[in-house]
Design an enzyme around this catalytic site. Structure first.
Site, mmCIF file in Angstrom:
data_model
loop_
_atom_site.group_PDB
_atom_site.id
_atom_site.type_symbol
_atom_site.label_atom_id
_atom_site.label_comp_id
_atom_site.label_asym_id
_atom_site.label_seq_id
_atom_site.Cartn_x
_atom_site.Cartn_y
_atom_site.Cartn_z
ATOM 1 N N ASP A 3 1.054 -1.318 -0.018
ATOM 2 C CA ASP A 3 0.453 0.194 -0.390
ATOM 3 C C ASP A 3 0.702 0.911 -0.155
ATOM 4 O OD1 ASP A 3 -2.459 0.673 -0.171
ATOM 5 O OD2 ASP A 3 -3.074 1.726 2.166
ATOM 6 N N GLY A 64 -11.876 9.118 3.935
ATOM 7 C CA GLY A 64 -12.261 7.956 4.754
ATOM 8 C C GLY A 64 -12.529 8.604 6.407
ATOM 9 N N ASN A 65 -13.010 7.714 6.860
ATOM 10 C CA ASN A 65 -12.539 7.438 8.488
ATOM 11 C C ASN A 65 -11.221 7.728 8.594
ATOM 12 O OD1 ASN A 65 -11.875 6.565 11.433
ATOM 13 N ND2 ASN A 65 -14.045 6.464 10.982
ATOM 14 N N GLY A 66 -10.595 7.511 7.468
ATOM 15 C CA GLY A 66 -8.271 7.674 7.397
ATOM 16 C C GLY A 66 -8.467 8.672 6.339
ATOM 17 N N PHE A 138 -18.402 10.154 10.371
ATOM 18 C CA PHE A 138 -19.306 11.843 10.345
ATOM 19 C C PHE A 138 -20.816 12.026 9.844
ATOM 20 C CE2 PHE A 138 -14.147 11.610 9.025
ATOM 21 C CZ PHE A 138 -14.492 12.892 9.078
ATOM 22 N N GLU A 188 -16.712 10.509 -2.294
ATOM 23 C CA GLU A 188 -17.578 9.690 -2.618
ATOM 24 C C GLU A 188 -18.720 10.296 -2.818
ATOM 25 O OE1 GLU A 188 -16.398 5.209 -3.489
ATOM 26 O OE2 GLU A 188 -14.612 5.366 -3.272
#
Length: 251
Positions: A3, A64-66, A138, A188
Site C-alpha cells: 500500500d 474516509g475514516n482514514g 461523519f 465519494e
C-alpha cells in the site's frame, strides 16, 4: 502489492524528515505514505477523464475514516500527506493528523502517561471524534451539527480546512493543478464535505457545479464547464488496482 508502493517515487528532499541523517540511514525513518493503491487507481482514472494528456497535475483526496491527500504529476506520485505512519497528514475520524510533536511530551508529563499511551490517544481518540465529542462517523457528526451542536460543526469545519490546506500545498508543489479528485467513503459520497472543501479553492479558478455535485458513489465530473480546474468524484477500486499490479508484476 504494498500500500506504500505508489509513493516510492517521491524525491529524496520530499521523503526525508529534517532529523539527523543517521535516523534515516540507521532506522529508515522517512515518509512512506499509505492508501497508495487507491491513489494510484484514482489518479489513473482522473487522467483518463481528462483525455489522457501527456502532462497532468492531479491531486487525489482519499477521504474516509482514514484520510490522505497526494500530488500526482504525469502519473507519478511526488508527495503524499501520510508519513512514517498513517497518523500524519490531515485530521481523520480518530487520528489527529499533523501536530506539534512537543505535544506528545507535554501530555505525557501532565497526565503521567507514556509516549505509547499518548500516541494511542492520537490514533484512536482524536480527529473528528476527539474534537466533536460525538463520533468518528461523519454521519453522526453531521446529524449533531444539524441539531445545533456547535462543537460538532467546528470539528467538520476543521476537517474541510485541513484538507483544503493540503490541496493548496500540493498545488504549489506541482506549480499548478489540472484536476482534484475526491474518493473513498466520504469523498465519494458526501457532497456537503466536497462543497465545504471547494469553498476554499476559488483562488484556483475552481467552480463547483452544485447540481453535478449531488452524486454519491459514482464517477462524475462535478465542476462547471468553465472551471479552470476539473473537479472529480471517482469511486476507488483497490481490488482492481491490486489485480492489475499483480498481473504486471507476474509478467
Amino acid at each position: 502489492v504494498f500500500d506504500t508502493a505508489f509513493h516510492q517515487t517521491l524525491d529524496r528532499e520530499r521523503y526525508l524528515y529534517p532529523l539527523p541523517l543517521e535516523y534515516y540511514t540507521d532506522y529508515k525513518i522517512r515518509k512512506y505514505g499509505a492508501h497508495g493503491t487507491s491513489h494510484k487507481y484514482v489518479s489513473q482514472q482522473a487522467i483518463e477523464m481528462l483525455g489522457n494528456p501527456k502532462e497532468s497535475r492531479i491531486i487525489v483526496c482519499h477521504l474516509g475514516n482514514g484520510a490522505s491527500v497526494s500530488a500526482v504529476q504525469d502519473g507519478k506520485c511526488i508527495d503524499t500527506s501520510m508519513g512514517f505512519t498513517p497518523l500524519a497528514g490531515v485530521m481523520m475520524g480518530t487520528r489527529s493528523g499533523d501536530l506539534d510533536p512537543a505535544i506528545v511530551e507535554f501530555i505525557a508529563n501532565k497526565e503521567n502517561k507514556t509516549a505509547s499511551e499518548v500516541l494511542n490517544i492520537l490514533n484512536k481518540e482524536s480527529g473528528v471524534y476527539g474534537l466533536s465529542g460525538v463520533s468518528s462517523d461523519f454521519r453522526d457528526v453531521k446529524a449533531a451539527r444539524a441539531e445545533g451542536n456547535k462543537v460538532a460543526a467546528a470539528a467538520l469545519d476543521a476537517y474541510a480546512y485541513r484538507v483544503a490546506k493540503y490541496i493548496g500545498a500540493y498545488t504549489a508543489a506541482m506549480n499548478g493543478v489540472d484536476a482534484i479528485a475526491f474518493t473513498a467513503g466520504l469523498g465519494e459520497n458526501d457532497d456537503i464535505t466536497r462543497k465545504a472543501i471547494c469553498e476554499y479553492l476559488g483562488y484556483l479558478g475552481t467552480e463547483l457545479d452544485e447540481v453535478k455535485n449531488d452524486v454519491h458513489g459514482e464517477t462524475a465530473i462535478i465542476s462547471t464547464d468553465d472551471s479552470k480546474v476539473t473537479l472529480l468524484c471517482v469511486p476507488t477500486n483497490e481490488e482492481l488496482m491490486i489485480a492489475r499490479d499483480t498481473v504486471a508484476l507476474v509478467k
